[in-house]
Write a protein that holds these residues in place. Sequence first.
Motif, PDB file in Angstrom:
ATOM      1  N   GLY A 112      10.054  -6.177  16.986  1.00 33.59           N
ATOM      2  CA  GLY A 112      10.444  -4.850  17.401  1.00 33.59           C
ATOM      3  C   GLY A 112      10.892  -3.594  16.597  1.00 33.59           C
ATOM      4  N   LYS A 113      10.400  -4.011  15.265  1.00 36.03           N
ATOM      5  CA  LYS A 113      10.687  -2.939  14.267  1.00 36.03           C
ATOM      6  C   LYS A 113       9.511  -2.362  13.782  1.00 36.03           C
ATOM      7  N   TYR A 114       9.776  -1.299  12.948  1.00 33.93           N
ATOM      8  CA  TYR A 114       8.747  -0.134  12.570  1.00 33.93           C
ATOM      9  C   TYR A 114       8.848  -0.059  11.032  1.00 33.93           C
ATOM     10  N   ILE A 115       7.604   0.196  10.366  1.00 38.25           N
ATOM     11  CA  ILE A 115       7.482   0.654   9.350  1.00 38.25           C
ATOM     12  C   ILE A 115       7.275   2.107   8.912  1.00 38.25           C
ATOM     13  N   CYS A 116       8.259   2.879   8.534  1.00 38.67           N
ATOM     14  CA  CYS A 116       8.232   4.270   8.566  1.00 38.67           C
ATOM     15  C   CYS A 116       7.843   5.071   7.394  1.00 38.67           C
ATOM     16  N   ILE A 117       6.652   5.695   7.427  1.00 38.40           N
ATOM     17  CA  ILE A 117       6.014   6.120   5.855  1.00 38.40           C
ATOM     18  C   ILE A 117       6.087   7.728   6.079  1.00 38.40           C
ATOM     19  N   ASP A 118       6.655   8.436   4.903  1.00 34.73           N
ATOM     20  CA  ASP A 118       6.700   9.537   4.503  1.00 34.73           C
ATOM     21  C   ASP A 118       5.100  10.208   4.254  1.00 34.73           C
ATOM     22  N   THR A 119       4.273  11.025   5.126  1.00 33.00           N
ATOM     23  CA  THR A 119       3.049  11.365   4.487  1.00 33.00           C
ATOM     24  C   THR A 119       3.127  12.524   3.957  1.00 33.00           C
ATOM     25  N   THR A 120       4.056  13.268   3.360  1.00 36.28           N
ATOM     26  CA  THR A 120       4.107  14.448   2.585  1.00 36.28           C
ATOM     27  C   THR A 120       2.967  14.491   1.411  1.00 36.28           C
ATOM     28  N   ASN A 121       3.180  13.347   0.706  1.00 37.56           N
ATOM     29  CA  ASN A 121       2.453  13.223  -0.706  1.00 37.56           C
ATOM     30  C   ASN A 121       1.109  12.416  -0.607  1.00 37.56           C
ATOM     31  N   LEU A 122       0.863  11.996   0.612  1.00 36.50           N
ATOM     32  CA  LEU A 122      -0.175  10.932   0.697  1.00 36.50           C
ATOM     33  C   LEU A 122      -1.649  11.651   0.365  1.00 36.50           C
ATOM     34  N   SER A 123      -2.513  10.974  -0.216  1.00 35.20           N
ATOM     35  CA  SER A 123      -3.851  11.460  -0.231  1.00 35.20           C
ATOM     36  C   SER A 123      -4.461  11.280   1.117  1.00 35.20           C
ATOM     37  N   ASP A 124      -5.938  12.045   1.171  1.00 33.79           N
ATOM     38  CA  ASP A 124      -6.700  11.983   2.173  1.00 33.79           C
ATOM     39  C   ASP A 124      -7.018  10.795   2.903  1.00 33.79           C
ATOM     40  N   ARG A 125      -7.284   9.662   1.839  1.00 33.56           N
ATOM     41  CA  ARG A 125      -7.882   8.394   2.047  1.00 33.56           C
ATOM     42  C   ARG A 125      -6.607   7.650   2.850  1.00 33.56           C
ATOM     43  N   GLU A 126      -5.458   7.836   2.225  1.00 30.25           N
ATOM     44  CA  GLU A 126      -4.099   6.920   2.763  1.00 30.25           C
ATOM     45  C   GLU A 126      -3.735   7.634   4.127  1.00 30.25           C
ATOM     46  N   LEU A 127      -4.077   8.952   4.365  1.00 31.56           N
ATOM     47  CA  LEU A 127      -3.726   9.411   5.709  1.00 31.56           C
ATOM     48  C   LEU A 127      -4.694   8.779   6.669  1.00 31.56           C
ATOM     49  N   SER A 128      -6.150   8.659   6.227  1.00 35.05           N
ATOM     50  CA  SER A 128      -7.062   8.326   7.286  1.00 35.05           C
ATOM     51  C   SER A 128      -6.791   6.793   7.685  1.00 35.05           C
ATOM     52  N   LEU A 129      -6.397   5.929   6.573  1.00 29.40           N
ATOM     53  CA  LEU A 129      -5.796   4.412   6.945  1.00 29.40           C
ATOM     54  C   LEU A 129      -4.712   4.588   7.968  1.00 29.40           C
ATOM     55  N   LEU A 130      -3.881   5.579   8.052  1.00 26.39           N
ATOM     56  CA  LEU A 130      -2.596   5.292   8.761  1.00 26.39           C
ATOM     57  C   LEU A 130      -3.237   5.786   9.971  1.00 26.39           C
ATOM     58  N   GLU A 131      -4.215   6.793  10.107  1.00 26.71           N
ATOM     59  CA  GLU A 131      -4.804   6.950  11.408  1.00 26.71           C
ATOM     60  C   GLU A 131      -5.484   5.777  12.134  1.00 26.71           C
ATOM     61  N   LEU A 132      -6.186   4.984  11.565  1.00 23.85           N
ATOM     62  CA  LEU A 132      -6.691   3.660  11.966  1.00 23.85           C
ATOM     63  C   LEU A 132      -5.458   2.856  12.420  1.00 23.85           C
ATOM     64  N   LEU A 133      -4.363   2.548  11.650  1.00 27.42           N
ATOM     65  CA  LEU A 133      -3.138   1.739  12.020  1.00 27.42           C
ATOM     66  C   LEU A 133      -2.738   2.303  13.230  1.00 27.42           C
ATOM     67  N   THR A 134      -2.466   3.633  13.581  1.00 27.47           N
ATOM     68  CA  THR A 134      -1.686   4.150  14.631  1.00 27.47           C
ATOM     69  C   THR A 134      -2.189   4.468  15.724  1.00 27.47           C
ATOM     70  N   GLN A 135      -3.565   4.404  15.692  1.00 27.64           N
ATOM     71  CA  GLN A 135      -4.530   4.861  16.847  1.00 27.64           C
ATOM     72  C   GLN A 135      -5.368   4.022  17.327  1.00 27.64           C
ATOM     73  N   ILE A 138       0.797  -1.438  -0.001  1.00 29.12           N
ATOM     74  CA  ILE A 138      -0.056   0.249   0.131  1.00 29.12           C
ATOM     75  C   ILE A 138       0.789   1.183   0.006  1.00 29.12           C
ATOM     76  N   TYR A 139       2.153   1.194   0.592  1.00 31.42           N
ATOM     77  CA  TYR A 139       2.952   2.395   0.864  1.00 31.42           C
ATOM     78  C   TYR A 139       4.336   2.027   0.410  1.00 31.42           C
ATOM     79  N   PRO A 140       4.461   1.870  -0.846  1.00 38.23           N
ATOM     80  CA  PRO A 140       5.772   1.254  -1.389  1.00 38.23           C
ATOM     81  C   PRO A 140       7.097   2.462  -1.003  1.00 38.23           C
ATOM     82  N   GLN A 141       6.651   3.512  -0.548  1.00 41.24           N
ATOM     83  CA  GLN A 141       7.820   4.398  -0.225  1.00 41.24           C
ATOM     84  C   GLN A 141       8.409   4.248   1.152  1.00 41.24           C
ATOM     85  N   ALA A 142       7.439   3.391   1.790  1.00 41.07           N
ATOM     86  CA  ALA A 142       7.793   2.822   3.204  1.00 41.07           C
ATOM     87  C   ALA A 142       9.144   2.537   3.415  1.00 41.07           C
ATOM     88  N   THR A 143       9.847   2.494   4.603  1.00 42.78           N
ATOM     89  CA  THR A 143      10.867   1.984   5.039  1.00 42.78           C
ATOM     90  C   THR A 143      10.636   1.359   6.375  1.00 42.78           C
TER      91      THR A 143
END
Length: 281
Positions: A33-56, A9-14
């Motif tokens: 104990g690892k993390y997927i880190c995603i740069d949100t700069t160019n994400l759409s509103d829908r992608e940001l909303s999905l991240l909100e659900l995943l991280t909260q 979903i987030y190919p730019q993630a590391t």
Amino acid sequence: MNTQQLLSIYPQATIAPLPSMAKNMVCVAIDAGKYICIDTTNLSDRELSLLELLTQTRPSTTTDDAWSEFLTGRNTAIPHTTAQNLQLLQFRVRFTEQHANRAQWLSAIADTFEHVLHHAFITANTGYLLLTKPLTDTPADLASLLALIDNDFYTNTHLFIGSTHTDSQDLPAAFSLEQQLFSQNQQDTIVTLSGSLLPFLVGQHQPELQALRNSLCLDPDHKQLISALYHTQGNVRQAASKLFLHRNTLLYRIEKFERCSGLNLKKMDDLVYCYLLTLGQ
């Protein structure tokens, strides 16, 4: 959702061993104990909303929170207080750790300020502090305080400095308006009522203001001139320095603008009027 699904979903993630504290980065805890880190700069509103659900996760509700019920309009009864002045601060926080302790974070931010009467989450990532005395800290000081909390909790926090009230009855209306203003500014760490209200009001009257703009000679140079004068309270010397111009050059441009518009930018009424017309373009 597993690691491979997130990466698809987030190919730019590391993948990193620790959550990143970089601006615009969101990190989701995965196995080992690892993390997927995603740069949100160019994400759409829908992608940001999905991240909100995943991280909260939804915070536990407060069983007897009279202030939240009152501020959000679910109860018209005003909670008792002897405070003469009440000021609202609203926060928006993004947790980069999936299992972050929200109660500890809320206590920490409340302990950062003096004269806190009440504090609570309203949604999974927004809430408020209610103060009994107005803040005296500068935005720079507040940003520094938030940076310390964010460093301790791996969070990204924004704060809205709301209005001060002598009548508690006014609080729900103010709370609702300030929520709208805060939601429209997703960039600044510290957001103020005075800095947000004019753009908000301008946005409510764009058709009328556009008609006025069309009658005014507003080219890019004029907009820069007006903005510099407005943000220096009409101080010609400071505005000239801001624009890297000689003072006499700036005065010439002010006179030239007056000849084509009939408005004198050295007069505060004319300057504010012109500044309003530059907003929202």
